[in-house]
Scaffold this active site. Structure first.
Site, mmCIF file in Angstrom:
data_model
loop_
_atom_site.group_PDB
_atom_site.id
_atom_site.type_symbol
_atom_site.label_atom_id
_atom_site.label_comp_id
_atom_site.label_asym_id
_atom_site.label_seq_id
_atom_site.Cartn_x
_atom_site.Cartn_y
_atom_site.Cartn_z
ATOM 1 N N LYS A 34 1.142 -1.045 0.202
ATOM 2 C CA LYS A 34 0.176 0.170 -0.002
ATOM 3 C C LYS A 34 0.771 1.414 -0.309
ATOM 4 O O LYS A 34 0.627 2.075 -0.669
ATOM 5 C CB LYS A 34 -1.294 -0.564 1.094
ATOM 6 C CG LYS A 34 -1.941 -1.155 1.151
ATOM 7 C CD LYS A 34 -3.155 -0.979 1.863
ATOM 8 C CE LYS A 34 -4.113 -1.710 0.390
ATOM 9 N NZ LYS A 34 -5.791 -1.675 1.677
ATOM 10 N N LYS A 85 -3.354 -10.607 -7.179
ATOM 11 C CA LYS A 85 -4.913 -10.580 -6.467
ATOM 12 C C LYS A 85 -5.739 -10.067 -6.821
ATOM 13 O O LYS A 85 -5.406 -8.523 -6.957
ATOM 14 C CB LYS A 85 -4.677 -10.477 -5.115
ATOM 15 C CG LYS A 85 -5.424 -10.633 -4.185
ATOM 16 C CD LYS A 85 -5.586 -9.718 -2.317
ATOM 17 C CE LYS A 85 -5.672 -8.037 -2.616
ATOM 18 N NZ LYS A 85 -6.381 -7.949 -1.670
ATOM 19 N N LYS A 92 -10.201 -4.579 -4.748
ATOM 20 C CA LYS A 92 -11.454 -3.708 -5.369
ATOM 21 C C LYS A 92 -10.996 -2.336 -5.401
ATOM 22 O O LYS A 92 -11.520 -1.580 -6.087
ATOM 23 C CB LYS A 92 -12.685 -3.771 -3.726
ATOM 24 C CG LYS A 92 -12.179 -3.657 -2.772
ATOM 25 C CD LYS A 92 -12.786 -2.655 -1.261
ATOM 26 C CE LYS A 92 -12.934 -4.412 -0.428
ATOM 27 N NZ LYS A 92 -12.331 -2.913 0.608
HETATM 28 P P1 ATP Z 1 -8.657 -2.684 -0.850
HETATM 29 O O1 ATP Z 1 -8.431 -3.890 -2.582
HETATM 30 O O2 ATP Z 1 -9.426 -2.099 -0.906
HETATM 31 O O3 ATP Z 1 -6.998 -3.351 -0.363
HETATM 32 P P2 ATP Z 1 -9.326 -5.839 -0.432
HETATM 33 O O4 ATP Z 1 -10.143 -6.745 -1.792
HETATM 34 O O5 ATP Z 1 -8.412 -6.068 0.503
HETATM 35 O O6 ATP Z 1 -9.225 -4.146 -0.137
HETATM 36 P P3 ATP Z 1 -10.565 -5.850 2.359
HETATM 37 O O7 ATP Z 1 -11.491 -4.632 2.646
HETATM 38 O O8 ATP Z 1 -8.953 -5.828 2.805
HETATM 39 O O9 ATP Z 1 -10.508 -5.481 0.689
HETATM 40 O O10 ATP Z 1 -10.650 -7.291 2.586
HETATM 41 C C1 ATP Z 1 -11.496 -7.789 2.780
HETATM 42 C C2 ATP Z 1 -11.568 -9.448 2.853
HETATM 43 O O11 ATP Z 1 -11.238 -10.427 1.538
HETATM 44 C C3 ATP Z 1 -10.398 -9.730 3.451
HETATM 45 O O12 ATP Z 1 -10.895 -11.244 4.520
HETATM 46 C C4 ATP Z 1 -9.829 -10.289 2.975
HETATM 47 O O13 ATP Z 1 -8.464 -11.303 2.472
HETATM 48 C C5 ATP Z 1 -10.687 -10.965 1.317
HETATM 49 N N1 ATP Z 1 -10.144 -10.545 0.242
HETATM 50 C C6 ATP Z 1 -9.625 -9.702 -0.829
HETATM 51 N N2 ATP Z 1 -9.311 -9.674 -1.641
HETATM 52 C C7 ATP Z 1 -9.365 -11.332 -1.784
HETATM 53 C C8 ATP Z 1 -8.885 -12.521 -3.332
HETATM 54 N N3 ATP Z 1 -8.592 -11.072 -3.824
HETATM 55 N N4 ATP Z 1 -9.675 -13.604 -2.602
HETATM 56 C C9 ATP Z 1 -10.185 -14.441 -1.784
HETATM 57 N N5 ATP Z 1 -9.835 -12.991 -0.788
HETATM 58 C C10 ATP Z 1 -9.303 -11.601 -0.927
#
Ligand code: ATP
Ligand code: LTN
Length: 343
Positions: free
Chosen positions: A128, A210, A213
Site C-alpha cells: 500500500k 490478487k 477492489k
Molecule cells: P483493497 O483492495 O482496498 O486493499 P481488499 O479487496 O483487499 O481491499 P479488504 O477489505 O481489505 O479488501 O478485505 C476484505 C476481506 O476480503 C479479507 O478477508 C480479505 O482477505 C478478503 N479478500 C480480499 N481480496 C481477496 C481475494 N482476491 N481473494 C480472496 N479473498 C480476498
C-alpha cells in the site's frame, strides 16, 4: 468507563461457550468476488454454530484517503451486502467499527506492545505504501495494531479471512502472546480461518496478481456488476495459449477460473476438467461468467431491496454497537486494570 458485570468473565473459555468468530471488511466500495469468496460467503456458514461478530471497519478504510460522503454511503452499502449475503442479524452481531470506541482505545494500548520492526515487515504495508506513495501515513503503518484490537477485544477464537490477511492474524497472535506474557492470561490467542478454495482469487486481467477492489479495470469482478459486465469480464479473462481446461502449473489464468467455478458450483477440479473436456477456453469462460452471474443474482436483488431501507440499517448498526460495546468495554476494563490505569 461504563460499569459492567464483573462476574461475566469473557476471558475464561467456559465449557459451554460457543467459539467466537470475528471478521470485517473495509467500506472502500466496489466489493469483488474475491471479497465474497475469500470472506463473506464463508461467514454465513459459521453463524449457525458460533457466536459471530461481523464489523464494517471504517477506521481501517481511512488509512487511504476517502471522500467523506462516499465513505458514509459505502458503510451503509456494506452492511446491506452482509445482510443480502445471508448474514442474520438475529444470530450475529453486526456493527460499525467507529461506533465502538474500545477499538481505538485498545489499539493505543496494543501499539505500545508492538515493535516497529514487526510492523515494517508487513507486506500489505509495503504494497500500500507503493500504491499510495504520496500518503504513507502512520495509520497505514499501525493498521495491523487496530486489527489486533478488533480481534482481541472479543476474545475471538477464529478469524475467517482471505489468504492475504494471514500475516495480520500472525501479528495479532504475537501481540496477544506478548501481552499475556507480561500480565497473565488476558487475551485469547486467535486462529486464522482461511477457506480451502477461494482464499486467493486472482485478477482476471493479470492472474499473477490478487483481485482487488481498488483496481478498476476488467480484472476485478464486482459483486454488484451487471450480468452483462460479469460475462464480458470473464470472456476477456487472460489465459494461456493451451486449449485444454485443466489445472496445472503455468496455467494461472485457467487455474483461477477453475477455482472460481468450483467455489460457485461446489464441483471439484477433476469434475470441471471432465465437464469441459473437448471444449475450448471460449465455452469454459462463458460458462464461468454465466454461473457467477446466476449465483450473484439473488444476492443482488436482496441487496437492492435492503439498501434503500436506511432506518432498518441504522437499527441494526445501533443494536450491534450496543452489544459489541458491552463486550469491548469489559475487555478494555480488564486490560486497563492490568496495565495499571486507574479505572
Ligand atoms: P483493497 O483492495 O482496498 O486493499 P481488499 O479487496 O483487499 O481491499 P479488504 O477489505 O481489505 O479488501 O478485505 C476484505 C476481506 O476480503 C479479507 O478477508 C480479505 O482477505 C478478503 N479478500 C480480499 N481480496 C481477496 C481475494 N482476491 N481473494 C480472496 N479473498 C480476498
Ligand atoms: N484488514 C482486514 C479487514 C479487517 C479485519 C479485522 C479482518 C480489519 N479488522 C479483524 C478480520 C478481523 C482486511 O481484510 N483488509
Amino acid at each position: 468507563m461504563t460499569e459492567n458485570n464483573e462476574n461475566t468473565n469473557v476471558q475464561k473459555s467456559a465449557p459451554d461457550r460457543k467459539p467466537v468468530i470475528f471478521s470485517g471488511v473495509q467500506p472502500s466500495g466496489n466489493l469483488t468476488i474475491g471479497n465474497y469468496l475469500g470472506a463473506i460467503k464463508g461467514w454465513t456458514d459459521l453463524q449457525h454454530e458460533n457466536d459471530c461478530i461481523f464489523c464494517v471497519v471504517d477506521m481501517h478504510a481511512i488509512t487511504v484517503r476517502q471522500d467523506p460522503s462516499e465513505l458514509r454511503r459505502h458503510t451503509y452499502e456494506l452492511l446491506a451486502l452482509y445482510l443480502a449475503a445471508g448474514i442474520d442479524p438475529e444470530k450475529c452481531i453486526l456493527f460499525v467499527q467507529s461506533h465502538v470506541p474500545g477499538h481505538a482505545q485498545l489499539s493505543w494500548v496494543l501499539g505500545c506492545y508492538t515493535m516497529f520492526g514487526e510492523l515494517s515487515r508487513m507486506t500489505q504495508f509495503k504494497d500500500k505504501s507503493k500504491k499510495n506513495a504520496d500518503n504513507i501515513n502512520a495509520g497505514l503503518f499501525t493498521y495491523p495494531v487496530l486489527m489486533a484490537a478488533d480481534i482481541l477485544l472479543y476474545m475471538t477464537d477464529l478469524v475467517p479471512v482471505g489468504q492475504d490477511q494471514k500475516q495480520h492474524i500472525e501479528i495479532a497472535r504475537t501481540i496477544a502472546g506478548r501481552f499475556n506474557g507480561v500480565y497473565g492470561d488476558v487475551f485469547k490467542i486467535p486462529e486464522g480461518f482461511i477457506p480451502k478454495t477461494g482464499a486467493k482469487i486472482m485478477s482476471l486481467s493479470d492472474p499473477e496478481k490478487k483481485m482487488s477492489k481498488s483496481d478498476s479495470d476488467f480484472g476485478s469482478v464486482r459483486i454488484l456488476d451487471s450480468r452483462d459486465d460479469i460475462i464480458r469480464k470473464f470472456k476477456k479473462a487472460v489465459t494461456d495459449s493451451d486449449t485444454v481446461v485443466r489445472y496445472a502449473q503455468g496455467k494461472s489464468g485457467i487455474n483461477n477460473l477453475m477455482n472460481i467455478y468450483s467455489c460457485f458450483t461446489g464441483k471439484s477440479l477433476e469434475q470441471i476438467e471432465h465437464e469441459f473436456s473437448g471444449q475450448g477456453y471460449g465455452a469454459f469462460k462463458l460458462a464461468v461468467g454465466e454461473t457467477v452471474a446466476d449465483a450473484l443474482a439473488p444476492l443482488q436483488s436482496e441487496y437492492h431491496r435492503i439498501v434503500s431501507d436506511k432506518q432498518y440499517l441504522e437499527g441494526i448498526m445501533k443494536s450491534g454497537a450496543d452489544s459489541a460495546g458491552r463486550i469491548a468495554a469489559r475487555t478494555l476494563r480488564k486490560v486497563y486494570k492490568k496495565i495499571g490505569f486507574v479505572v
